[in-house]
Write an enzyme that holds these catalytic residues in place. Structure first.
Site, PDB file in Angstrom:
ATOM      1  CG  HIS A  17      -2.072   0.919   1.133  1.00  0.00           C
ATOM      2  ND1 HIS A  17      -1.978   2.262   1.370  1.00  0.00           N
ATOM      3  CD2 HIS A  17      -3.348   0.673   0.759  1.00  0.00           C
ATOM      4  CE1 HIS A  17      -3.169   2.809   1.179  1.00  0.00           C
ATOM      5  NE2 HIS A  17      -4.012   1.880   0.798  1.00  0.00           N
ATOM      6  CG  ASP A  37      -8.413  -4.166  -3.005  1.00  0.00           C
ATOM      7  OD1 ASP A  37      -7.638  -3.228  -3.237  1.00  0.00           O
ATOM      8  OD2 ASP A  37      -9.654  -4.045  -3.001  1.00  0.00           O
TER       9      ASP A  37
END
Ligand code: SDX
Length: 435
Positions: free
Chosen positions: A311, A369
């Site tokens: 991320h 996700d």
């Protein structure tokens, strides 16, 4: 050479002898922002930050993320508390308005959404223009952009009432548009929304009901989807939200701005990752293949990335991923799918990756996700619709950020600059002179 005195940072360039006193803007929490607006004039330079990893593009009061500590706050409320005790309609109100609603306010807001879920019958015809195997994200972004052709009477972006009507319309109708895209791909008739169902129960009803028989929404599935929508509702200045802000900053109609956000979210580096994670898990197949795929993820020449990992901001666990992982155990058990092989494989993959030096060194953890697709699958949502689910939830965040920007009198069109590395000035050559 820099020094930080009070509210300014002094920059000086010994080569040119020029200096600049740059104001330091401080927020309520998080790093301060060095206001560089006068830098080109005072020092004759731009800042250089491809990917905007070190750039605060705006002031915002909506969502706060601390990537090192794995903190996510919606209007100051920790995501863990909202996940545990709130629901999507209440979180939508919180993100849009800035405060948790009273019971009366929540009833009114929910009714405003519930009674605007139908789409214009002529808008439904747009789906007939798509091939049956069109990706639903292509259909959703196209149809959302077309909504501006139907609501031109309430498109004065400087009218607060028009902005409120837009917010209710798009939040109410995007599930109906999403479900219609899915039905189109199946060749089935579009199912009308039902006003007696909750937001996520209605979503499942429109996705799975058929006209030939009654359809009973599974409350476990509706609750699971509601929690996933809470977790996906907003996330600061992520790529799709920044796209909505940039598109909206030109004064484009809000449906066009949201459609631009849908398109940006579709990318596998962003919201498209949830669909890519399931494809990756199915490609890995069994736990004994994990080392091979980890090796590929570490080999830059493979161009393979471990989808659902890493991320830009979180260099610790993504708090949403932790909540979804815990949710998987509960939801799968309540749906009678505890022995879900994909979930077992995802858990094993996380365990092995987080012991691997490459991932530890780069602080690559599972993101929102990584596990969401396991739940979408378990409640029967097809993989092609995973990113559409993300878009439905994130529409609330996109609208909140668009409203925050448009209602700011100081708003200016977004227009980044560049570091030019192309050819210097040169004169045109006739074709016969070229070698
Ligand atoms: C979302 O911004 C948001 O808030 C987004 C989001 C939201 O709610 O809106 O949180 C939702 O988009 C989550 C992210 C979903 N995407 C994926 O899961 C795709 C896989 N992840 C990556 O492609 C990547 O981690 C990004 C895109 C998420 C972040 O990319 P960055 O910040 O540009 O990181 P990077 O590419 O600079 O990586 C740093 C290093 C590199 O290695 P080195 O050059 O240092 O050797 O880490 C490596 C990268 O190669 N790396 C990975 C990796 N992610 C980063 N290596 C293997 N697999 C990965 N997944």
């Amino acid at each position: 050479m820099t020094e930080r005195s009070g509210k300014t940072v002094q920059l000086s360039d010994p080569a040119s002898g020029r200096s600049a006193a740059l104001p330091l803007r401080t927020g309520t929490i998080g790093p301060a922002g060095l206001d560089i607006a006068t830098l080109p004039k005072e020092l004759g330079v731009f800042t250089y930050d491809p990917g905007f990893g070190a750039t605060a593009a705006c002031e915002s009061r909506i969502t706060y993320i601390d990537g090192e500590a794995g903190v996510l706050l919606y209007r100051g409320y920790p995501i863990e508390q909202l996940a545990e005790r709130s629901d999507f309609m209440e979180v939508a109100y919180l993100l849009l308005i800035g405060e948790l609603p009273t019971a009366k306010q929540l009833t009114e807001f929910t009714a405003n959404i519930r009674y605007h879920t139908m789409i214009n019958e002529w808008l439904k015809r747009f789906f007939e223009g798509f091939h049956h195997n069109a990706h639903p994200m292509a259909m959703v972004s196209g149809v959302v952009a077309s909504m501006s052709a139907f609501y031109h009477d309430t498109m004065d972006i400087h009218n607060p009432r028009h902005r409120e009507i837009f917010a209710h319309r798009i939040i109410a109708k995007i599930p109906t548009i999403a479900a219609a895209a899915h039905k189109h791909s199946l060749g089935q008739p579009v199912i009308y929304p039902r006003n007696d169902l909750s937001y996520t129960a209605n979503m499942l009803h429109m996705l799975f009901a058929v006209p030939c028989e009654p359809y009973e929404v599974d409350p476990v599935a509706a609750a699971a989807l509601d929690l996933l929508f809470v977790l996906h509702a907003d996330h600061e200045q992520n790529a799709s939200t920044s796209t909505v802000r940039l598109a909206g900053s030109t004064g484009a109609n809000p449906y066009a701005a949201i459609s631009a956000g849908v398109s940006a979210l579709w990318g596998p580096a962003h919201g498209g990752a949830n669909e890519a994670v399931l494809a990756m898990l199915e490609q890995i197949g069994t736990a004994d293949n994990i080392p091979k795929f980890l090796a590929m993820a570490k080999d830059k020449s493979s161009h393979f990335r471990l989808m659902g990992f890493g991320h830009r901001v979180y260099k610790n666990f993504d708090p949403r991923a932790q909540i979804i992982r815990a949710m998987c155990h509960k939801v799968l058990a309540r749906l009678g799918r505890s022995d879900n092989p994909l979930f077992e494989l995802a858990l094993r993959l996380e365990e092995i990756a987080l012991q691997d030096e490459y991932f530890i060194e780069r602080k690559l953890y599972p993101n929102v996700d990584f596990y969401s697709g396991v739940i979408y699958s378990a409640i029967g949502i097809p993989r092609s619709m995973f990113t559409v689910m993300f878009a439905i939830a994130r529409t609330v965040g996109w609208v909140a950020h668009w409203q925050e920007m448009i209602s700011d009198p100081a708003m200016r069109i977004g227009r980044p600059r560049q570091l030019y590395t192309g050819p210097t000035r040169r004169d045109y050559l006739e074709v016969k002179q070229r070698r």
